[in-house]
Design an enzyme around this catalytic site. Structure first.
Site, PDB file in Angstrom:
ATOM      1  N   TYR A 161       1.019  -1.300  -0.020  1.00 36.42           N
ATOM      2  CA  TYR A 161      -0.185  -0.053  -0.087  1.00 36.42           C
ATOM      3  C   TYR A 161       0.918   1.049  -0.016  1.00 36.42           C
ATOM      4  CZ  TYR A 161      -4.540   2.610   0.560  1.00 36.42           C
ATOM      5  OH  TYR A 161      -5.513   3.370   0.611  1.00 36.42           O
ATOM      6  N   LYS A 168      -3.254   8.486   2.718  1.00 34.94           N
ATOM      7  CA  LYS A 168      -4.426   8.325   3.660  1.00 34.94           C
ATOM      8  C   LYS A 168      -4.195   8.828   5.046  1.00 34.94           C
ATOM      9  CE  LYS A 168      -7.267   6.523   0.356  1.00 34.94           C
ATOM     10  NZ  LYS A 168      -8.223   7.399  -0.465  1.00 34.94           N
TER      11      LYS A 168
HETATM   12  P1  NAP Z   1     -12.291   3.635  -8.397  1.00 35.14           P
HETATM   13  O1  NAP Z   1     -13.740   3.205  -8.757  1.00 35.14           O
HETATM   14  O2  NAP Z   1     -11.191   3.552  -9.174  1.00 35.14           O
HETATM   15  O3  NAP Z   1     -12.485   5.394  -8.005  1.00 35.14           O
HETATM   16  C1  NAP Z   1     -11.424   5.974  -7.972  1.00 35.14           C
HETATM   17  C2  NAP Z   1     -11.637   7.440  -8.650  1.00 35.14           C
HETATM   18  O4  NAP Z   1     -10.663   8.291  -8.639  1.00 35.14           O
HETATM   19  C3  NAP Z   1     -11.757   7.033 -10.040  1.00 35.14           C
HETATM   20  O5  NAP Z   1     -13.048   7.819 -10.433  1.00 35.14           O
HETATM   21  C4  NAP Z   1     -10.624   8.016 -10.602  1.00 35.14           C
HETATM   22  O6  NAP Z   1     -10.697   8.248 -12.249  1.00 35.14           O
HETATM   23  C5  NAP Z   1     -10.897   9.135  -9.679  1.00 35.14           C
HETATM   24  N1  NAP Z   1      -9.371   9.843  -9.707  1.00 35.14           N
HETATM   25  C6  NAP Z   1      -8.089   9.415 -10.074  1.00 35.14           C
HETATM   26  N2  NAP Z   1      -7.213  10.630 -10.416  1.00 35.14           N
HETATM   27  C7  NAP Z   1      -8.387  11.823 -10.417  1.00 35.14           C
HETATM   28  C8  NAP Z   1      -8.260  12.943 -10.635  1.00 35.14           C
HETATM   29  N3  NAP Z   1      -6.836  13.827 -11.155  1.00 35.14           N
HETATM   30  N4  NAP Z   1      -9.266  13.833 -10.588  1.00 35.14           N
HETATM   31  C9  NAP Z   1     -10.385  13.553 -10.612  1.00 35.14           C
HETATM   32  N5  NAP Z   1     -10.545  12.191 -10.052  1.00 35.14           N
HETATM   33  C10 NAP Z   1      -9.484  11.396 -10.217  1.00 35.14           C
HETATM   34  O7  NAP Z   1     -11.938   3.004  -6.938  1.00 35.14           O
HETATM   35  P2  NAP Z   1     -12.625   3.178  -5.610  1.00 35.14           P
HETATM   36  O8  NAP Z   1     -11.939   2.139  -5.025  1.00 35.14           O
HETATM   37  O9  NAP Z   1     -13.935   3.276  -5.543  1.00 35.14           O
HETATM   38  O10 NAP Z   1     -11.930   4.423  -4.893  1.00 35.14           O
HETATM   39  C11 NAP Z   1     -12.589   5.527  -4.395  1.00 35.14           C
HETATM   40  C12 NAP Z   1     -12.114   5.908  -2.837  1.00 35.14           C
HETATM   41  O11 NAP Z   1     -12.034   4.824  -1.936  1.00 35.14           O
HETATM   42  C13 NAP Z   1     -10.482   6.188  -2.878  1.00 35.14           C
HETATM   43  O12 NAP Z   1     -10.343   7.389  -2.083  1.00 35.14           O
HETATM   44  C14 NAP Z   1     -10.274   4.998  -2.422  1.00 35.14           C
HETATM   45  O13 NAP Z   1      -8.388   5.282  -1.968  1.00 35.14           O
HETATM   46  C15 NAP Z   1     -11.320   4.546  -1.346  1.00 35.14           C
HETATM   47  N6  NAP Z   1     -10.910   3.344  -0.791  1.00 35.14           N
HETATM   48  C16 NAP Z   1     -11.038   2.316  -1.612  1.00 35.14           C
HETATM   49  C17 NAP Z   1     -11.040   0.979  -1.046  1.00 35.14           C
HETATM   50  C18 NAP Z   1     -11.047  -0.298  -1.877  1.00 35.14           C
HETATM   51  O14 NAP Z   1     -10.870  -1.639  -1.364  1.00 35.14           O
HETATM   52  N7  NAP Z   1     -11.756  -0.076  -3.125  1.00 35.14           N
HETATM   53  C19 NAP Z   1     -10.861   0.936   0.329  1.00 35.14           C
HETATM   54  C20 NAP Z   1     -10.635   1.643   1.091  1.00 35.14           C
HETATM   55  C21 NAP Z   1     -10.741   3.076   0.552  1.00 35.14           C
HETATM   56  P3  NAP Z   1      -9.779   7.453 -13.059  1.00 35.14           P
HETATM   57  O15 NAP Z   1     -10.544   5.996 -13.223  1.00 35.14           O
HETATM   58  O16 NAP Z   1      -9.667   8.164 -14.372  1.00 35.14           O
HETATM   59  O17 NAP Z   1      -8.533   7.294 -12.537  1.00 35.14           O
END
Ligand code: NAP
Length: 266
Positions: A161, A168
């Site tokens: 990570y 984070k």
């Molecule tokens: P996701 O569907 O890939 O969403 C991440 C989003 O961030 C995507 O829409 C991505 O767009 C966007 N992004 C990246 N760079 C950007 C930029 N410069 N400007 C605007 N948007 C941007 O993944 P997710 O897991 O749902 O993630 C959402 C949040 O949850 C994140 O903060 C992640 O760290 C957090 N989270 C996830 C998990 C997990 O296991 N999935 C667990 C805990 C926390 P692109 O696709 O174009 O890059």
């Protein structure tokens, strides 16, 4: 295990507007949150960072009757334009579900992180929240609620990570400082710490499949965290159901954060 949220959600956001940033596709945590907010009666505004995401987002936005606006959070002019586009709109809820790190930084040891990779991860995954709060401040309603997505790798060492754990940690600290700053306006901000969910961003972490298996086998609830688990917890934090709660890191991870080291040596 999934929960059908479409019939359970109370209309706690009726007449309110929620800006959801970070829907990349139907697997995104932000997608589940947006769907839950809509079921709770909210008007939605969605953002996309680039043309590829826009293409996927437009049909969803149409289905939900949501506005759909561009915003790459690395670009200050995009954030300013977003604020201008939203002139006259009162935002009651803001969801920050945005993170990015180079794939190369999400494997091996953190000592291999490049300066540019560090800056990129911290900029997109943490500073973006500050920039959004700065420029969207005039659009936030008195009593507005903000939720930012985080992960337990902020306080514990999770293999691979790496720099995202640092980002984070910074994000969670930012949430606490913002909570103190916006509290006098009755505005609240909290971090939602989700267990691992199979999304586009998560699949970029080396060994993510193993993380899922370990979580399912060991978490107190003996199951994976679902998109609906996260959406329901977000709805609590985005509504007055959580009145009086600000500056916290709320875990929605089927209890995994409780666990200490597994005793493997007899
Ligand atoms: P996701 O569907 O890939 O969403 C991440 C989003 O961030 C995507 O829409 C991505 O767009 C966007 N992004 C990246 N760079 C950007 C930029 N410069 N400007 C605007 N948007 C941007 O993944 P997710 O897991 O749902 O993630 C959402 C949040 O949850 C994140 O903060 C992640 O760290 C957090 N989270 C996830 C998990 C997990 O296991 N999935 C667990 C805990 C926390 P692109 O696709 O174009 O890059």
């Amino acid at each position: 295990m999934s929960i059908d949220i479409s019939i359970e959600i109370p209309r706690v956001l009726a007449g309110q507007t929620v800006l959801v940033m970070g829907v990349a596709n139907e697997w995104s945590l932000a997608y589940g949150i947006a769907r839950a907010c809509r079921a709770a009666g909210a008007e939605l505004i969605l953002t996309y960072p680039n043309a590829a995401v826009e293409k996927r987002l437009r049909p969803l936005a149409e289905e939900w009757g949501a506005r759909c606006l561009p915003c790459d959070v690395q670009n200050d002019s995009h954030i300013k334009t977003l604020a201008n586009e939203l002139a006259g709109v009162e935002i009651h809820g803001l969801v920050h579900a945005i993170a990015f790190a180079n794939k190369d930084e999400l494997r091996g040891g953190i000592s291999q992180t490049s300066r540019a990779g560090f800056q990129l991860a911290l900029d997109v995954s943490c500073y973006s929240l500050i920039a959004l709060m700065q420029h969207l401040a005039p659009r936030l309603a008195l009593g507005a609620r903000v939720v930012a997505l985080t992960y337990e790798g902020s306080t514990k060492v999770v293999p691979n990570y790496n720099v995202m754990g640092v980002a984070k940690a910074a994000l969670e600290a930012t949430v606490r400082y913002l909570a103190a700053e916006i509290g006098p306006q009755g505005q609240r901000i909290n971090a939602l710490s989700a267990g691992p969910v199979n999304t586009l961003a998560a699949r970029g972490i080396s060994g993510f499949g193993g993380m899922l298996k370990h979580h399912e086998a060991t978490a107190p609830l003996r199951r994976l965290t679902t998109q609906d688990d996260v959406a329901n917890a977000a709805l609590y934090l985005l509504s007055e159901l959580s009145s009086g709660v600000t500056g916290t890191v709320h875990f929605v991870d089927t209890g995994a954060h409780l666990l200490g080291p597994t005793p493997t040596v007899e």
